[in-house]
Design an enzyme around this catalytic site. Structure first.
Site, mmCIF file in Angstrom:
data_model
loop_
_atom_site.group_PDB
_atom_site.id
_atom_site.type_symbol
_atom_site.label_atom_id
_atom_site.label_comp_id
_atom_site.label_asym_id
_atom_site.label_seq_id
_atom_site.Cartn_x
_atom_site.Cartn_y
_atom_site.Cartn_z
ATOM 1 N N TYR A 20 -33.291 -7.234 54.410
ATOM 2 C CA TYR A 20 -32.366 -8.331 54.094
ATOM 3 C C TYR A 20 -31.887 -8.201 52.647
ATOM 4 C CZ TYR A 20 -34.236 -10.619 58.309
ATOM 5 O OH TYR A 20 -34.627 -10.932 59.585
ATOM 6 N N PRO A 49 -31.780 -19.488 66.103
ATOM 7 C CA PRO A 49 -32.049 -20.589 67.037
ATOM 8 C C PRO A 49 -30.834 -21.476 67.300
ATOM 9 C CG PRO A 49 -32.948 -21.109 64.882
ATOM 10 C CD PRO A 49 -32.496 -19.674 64.825
ATOM 11 N N GLY A 54 -24.832 -20.790 64.540
ATOM 12 C CA GLY A 54 -24.021 -21.966 64.275
ATOM 13 C C GLY A 54 -23.206 -22.458 65.457
#
Length: 302
Positions: free
Chosen positions: A58, A197, A201
């Site tokens: 990341y 999850p 969005g």
């Protein structure tokens, strides 16, 4: 805050995914990295969120550095998870783990996960080295990510003990983990860590009429026809949210963590969003509400 316990770990049902920390390509600038990201982590810890998840890939290590800076002085409040990208040779596992620990500024990581199944080496080449990291004290628990059930079980066999978790894409629109991963985790005292999850969005409803401005706009799921198909599900999320004095995104998270052995790691672009995510753990959906959402979501895959 609601917690899930397994393998001696106590993990908040809502965690914080730090994939966006240091990732400018998603529209997060330098001010976010230097200021807002730290405030988000601090607020998460204040609210009882202890699962902070990052990875060496990341932001090419920047996310780990930002997380490390943010948890200074509060290490005991954090269940710290990071991930090993399975590139390079297996003998590099230890040095890569030490690199993550150095960037995080810690002497032990709570959960060290293999980010993907290796395309070149079997679990027997990597997992024994992960066990040595546990034996050395650098790593407390080992997990995997993006593994099928068979791959997870093979990793456990090679590790010679429980591989605590499997981090997979899981939300109302991506429900494959329900088929075998969730039942197996429940039966065997393991944990599913759900990333994306909120389907990046989509389940918040904010992109129903407007396209996102960042890389999301390139995904087919954000096309006009795909978003239009979501209207019945988004409407139901909104209705249930009104009933609970919540937001559609909070209801989508509540649906997910209502499942046994599942925790979720939504990202947060602001302190306010972090607060809203954490509050989702307090929403108690009814069986009827759960079933309604599940039925509408299933219809989208037909």
């Amino acid at each position: 805050m609601k917690y899930v316990e397994a393998g001696g770990a106590r993990i908040s049902a809502i965690g914080l995914g730090a994939w966006q920390f240091g990732s400018a390509e998603w529209g997060y600038g330098e001010d976010y990295a230097r200021n807002e990201a730290l405030k988000i982590v601090h607020r998460a810890l204040d609210l009882g969120v202890n699962l902070i998840d990052t990875a060496e890939m990341y932001g090419f290590g920047r996310s780990e550095r930002i997380v490390g800076e943010a948890i200074k002085g509060r290490r005991d409040s954090v269940f710290l998870a990071t991930k090993l990208l399975p590139v390079g040779l297996p003998f590099q596992v230890a040095s890569r783990a030490r690199g993550s620990a150095r960037r995080l500024g810690v002497d032990r990581m709570d959960l060290y996960q293999q980010h993907w199944p290796s395309p070149m080496f079997p679990p027997g080449a990597t997992m024994p080295r992960m066990r040595k990291l546990v034996e050395s004290g650098l790593v407390r628990l080992v997990g995997v990510s993006n593994h099928s059930l068979a791959q997870w079980q093979a990793a456990e066999k090679a590790f010679g003990g429980p591989v605590l978790s499997n981090q997979v894409k899981f939300n109302l629109l991506d429900r494959e983990p329900e088929r075998d991963l969730v039942p197996w985790a429940k039966e065997n005292g393991r944990i599913i860590i759900a990333y994306s999850p909120l389907a990046q969005g989509l389940l918040s409803g904010k992109y129903l009429e407007t396209m996102p401005r960042n890389l999301r706009r390139l995904r087919p799921a954000f096309g006009a026809s795909s978003r239009a198909r979501l209207r019945p599900l988004i409407a139901a999320l909104g209705e249930i949210a009104t009933r609970h004095e919540a937001t559609p995104a909070q209801v989508a998270l509540a649906w997910l963590i209502r499942k046994p052995s599942v925790v979720a790691i939504p990202g947060a672009s602001s302190v306010q969003q972090m607060e809203q995510n954490a509050a989702a753990a307090d929403i108690e959906l009814t069986d009827e509400e759960d079933a309604r959402l599940s039925t509408l979501a299933s219809a989208l895959n037909r």
